[in-house]
Structures are given as C-alpha cells and as structure tokens.
Design a protein around this motif. Structure first.
Motif, PDB file in Angstrom:
ATOM      1  N   GLY A 123       0.853  -1.409  -0.098  1.00  0.00           N
ATOM      2  CA  GLY A 123       0.000   0.180   0.272  1.00  0.00           C
ATOM      3  C   GLY A 123       1.296   1.131   0.331  1.00  0.00           C
ATOM      4  O   GLY A 123      -0.067   2.498   0.532  1.00  0.00           O
ATOM      5  N   ALA A 124       1.584   1.165   0.045  1.00  0.00           N
ATOM      6  CA  ALA A 124       2.989   2.300  -0.108  1.00  0.00           C
ATOM      7  C   ALA A 124       4.060   2.346  -1.817  1.00  0.00           C
ATOM      8  O   ALA A 124       4.746   1.876  -1.384  1.00  0.00           O
ATOM      9  CB  ALA A 124       3.647   2.879   1.249  1.00  0.00           C
ATOM     10  N   PRO A 125       3.093   2.527  -2.800  1.00  0.00           N
ATOM     11  CA  PRO A 125       3.747   2.581  -3.576  1.00  0.00           C
ATOM     12  C   PRO A 125       4.713   3.260  -4.233  1.00  0.00           C
ATOM     13  O   PRO A 125       6.215   3.225  -5.037  1.00  0.00           O
ATOM     14  CB  PRO A 125       2.679   2.652  -4.856  1.00  0.00           C
ATOM     15  CG  PRO A 125       1.739   3.600  -3.989  1.00  0.00           C
ATOM     16  CD  PRO A 125       1.928   2.655  -3.035  1.00  0.00           C
ATOM     17  N   HIS A 126       4.879   5.073  -3.678  1.00  0.00           N
ATOM     18  CA  HIS A 126       5.908   5.501  -3.689  1.00  0.00           C
ATOM     19  C   HIS A 126       7.065   5.076  -2.828  1.00  0.00           C
ATOM     20  O   HIS A 126       8.484   5.224  -3.153  1.00  0.00           O
ATOM     21  CB  HIS A 126       5.287   7.018  -3.673  1.00  0.00           C
ATOM     22  CG  HIS A 126       6.434   7.897  -3.323  1.00  0.00           C
ATOM     23  ND1 HIS A 126       7.719   8.014  -1.895  1.00  0.00           N
ATOM     24  CD2 HIS A 126       7.243   8.642  -4.460  1.00  0.00           C
ATOM     25  CE1 HIS A 126       8.559   9.099  -2.485  1.00  0.00           C
ATOM     26  NE2 HIS A 126       8.253   9.485  -3.837  1.00  0.00           N
ATOM     27  N   LEU A 127       6.497   4.955  -1.769  1.00  0.00           N
ATOM     28  CA  LEU A 127       7.375   4.155  -1.012  1.00  0.00           C
ATOM     29  C   LEU A 127       8.787   3.172  -1.666  1.00  0.00           C
ATOM     30  O   LEU A 127      10.004   3.370  -1.616  1.00  0.00           O
ATOM     31  CB  LEU A 127       7.156   3.907   0.613  1.00  0.00           C
ATOM     32  CG  LEU A 127       8.496   3.524   1.599  1.00  0.00           C
ATOM     33  CD1 LEU A 127       9.521   4.532   1.439  1.00  0.00           C
ATOM     34  CD2 LEU A 127       7.873   3.055   2.486  1.00  0.00           C
TER      35      LEU A 127
END
Length: 281
Positions: A228-232
C-alpha cells in the motif's frame, strides 16, 4: 516477537483502534507467521516471547525493550492498558540476555521515565533517533544515552496518527544510517534536524505513511513492509533495496504493522556470533 494468540481491540489508545470492529485472530496469526517466515528466509533468527492472557497488544513486541550493544533499557508504558507487558519483557531479557550481553554479563536497566522502546527509539550506527510528543518522555532519551553511550537526538511528533516514531520513520540500513521518513509527522524544528542530518533520506508521501509503509524493518538489503506504499517501494527499489511486502491488515486494527511486531536484538560485537548460534527456546 510475540504471537498474536490473544490479540484483540478492546480499547482505543491510538487513532487506529476501533473496538467496535471485530478482529479475526486466526487471520492475524497467519499474517504474523508470514512475517516470521519472511525473516527466517532472509537468514534472520526469530525468538518468541510467550503471550499472556489479558494483554491483547503483546504482539507489538517492539515496545517492550531497546537493546543496543547488548545493553537493554526496558520499557515503561505510557498507558495503563499495556503496563503489565513490561514484566513479560523483563523476564525474557533477564533469562536470555546473557546470549547477547557484554563480556561482564548482560546490562539491564529499569526505566524511570516513560518510554515505549523501539516504538520511539530508532538505532543507527552513529546516533539513536528518539521520538517524543505522544508516548515516550524526553527524559527517557537521556536514560538511553547514559546506558549505551550513544548520541540520542530527540524528534518531536505532532500528528496523533503517527503517535510513535516507528510509524513516521524507518531505518533502512543501520550501518549506513539510511532512513525514510514522512516530514509532516514532525515539528518544523525536527524536520530541519532530519533534513540536515539525512540529506539523502527517502522522503515518504502521506499515502505511504498512512498505509504504515514506514512501520518497516530494514536489514541493509531487504526492507520488510506492508503493501500500500507504492511511492515508497519504488524509491527503495531505485536505491537497490529488496522490498518484501507482508500483509498485516488484521494487525493494523491495533495500530501496528511490521516494525511494531519486531523487537530487534543488537548484541555486543563479541557476542554477536554466539547469540546468533544459540537457541533460547
């Protein structure tokens, strides 16, 4: 790590907890077991802390103690609901601390000030970052510094959704002081400290942080984190880290994810090999 045998949400001590939402304990155990398996596949050893009936948050073992160079500062919980967990952690460290303690024996310190251990202490090679504002008292920062001889730098948390440092900042590689963090979780003064000390840090987005992407464990090569943290994830992969996503959605009902479930043991160099080879359970 402590299995979620008695995990439940019976009270609300952080903004993520809603007692009216039922918990699927079997699903929580499956998710926790998947995290344990991922650690073990990566070559890490996982020791178990026995759960205690009536203490539903014990699965969040990161809050029980901080171990640096074989020296252990026990927790003193901020909330009465979790206070009894401290005794279980104390007993474990009293019994097994010799495996990773200094040559003169384990160093175990009872806290005076309130601290929620690795919830608010992030240990790097050159410094320990220490959160305050919601749970851990700034006075506890001095206790950890005195016990370990490490520099401890305080960081003020200002958003109650990020009530512990470990939901606002992740250690990616302790040896190289690589971190990721969400600036808006911190006061302007603390943001300035982080920007100055970690100019190459991964800067997470609000989406990353709200998905608990920063409640991660990094070992210098792998970063274990929830989805759920695609940018990270993209930023970590660009920097050469291997992202290992573990579904912790059931455990998130208690306001914790990967890091919250993981108390990291840092032995003295002389004991590191012996501690790894031993088996306390």
């Amino acid at each position: 790590m402590c299995p979620p045998t008695f995990f439940d949400v019976r009270y609300a001590i952080n903004p993520w907890m809603h007692p009216e939402v039922p918990v699927d304990r079997e699903r929580a155990l499956a998710q926790w077991s998947a995290l344990v398996a991922a650690y073990e596949r990566a070559g890490h050893r996982v020791d178990r802390l026995d759960p205690v009936p009536g203490l539903p948050d014990m699965v969040f073992a990161a809050n029980g103690a901080t171990v640096v160079d074989g020296r252990t500062l026990l927790a003193r919980f901020a909330t009465r609901q979790r206070a009894a967990e401290a005794a279980a952690h104390r007993a474990w460290h009293e019994r097994f601390g010799v495996l990773y303690g200094g040559l003169e024996g384990p160093r175990l310190a009872e806290p005076v000030a309130v601290n929620e251990a690795e919830g608010d202490f992030a240990v790097l090679s050159s410094v320990v970052l220490a959160g305050h504002g919601f749970r851990t008292s700034p006075d506890a920062h001095a206790e950890l510094a005195a016990l370990t001889g490490r520099e401890v730098v305080g960081l003020e948390l200002v958003d109650p959704r990020f009530y512990h440092l470990d939901v606002a900042l992740a250690v990616l590689d302790a040896d190289t002081d690589a971190v990721a963090y969400f600036p808006a979780a911190f006061s302007p003064a603390s943001q300035a400290v982080l920007a100055e000390r970690f100019p190459d840090a991964v800067v997470a987005t609000a989406e990353d942080a709200l998905a608990f992407g920063l409640n991660a464990v990094g070992d210098g090569r792998n970063v274990f984190l929830p989805p759920g943290a695609p940018h990270l994830r993209a930023e970590l992969e660009v920097r050469g880290f291997v992202c290992v996503e573990i579904d912790t959605s059931e455990l998130l009902l208690g306001g914790g994810s990967v890091k919250c479930c993981t108390q990291e043991i840092r032995p003295t160099p002389a004991r590191a090999t012996a501690a790894h080879e031993g088996d306390p359970r």
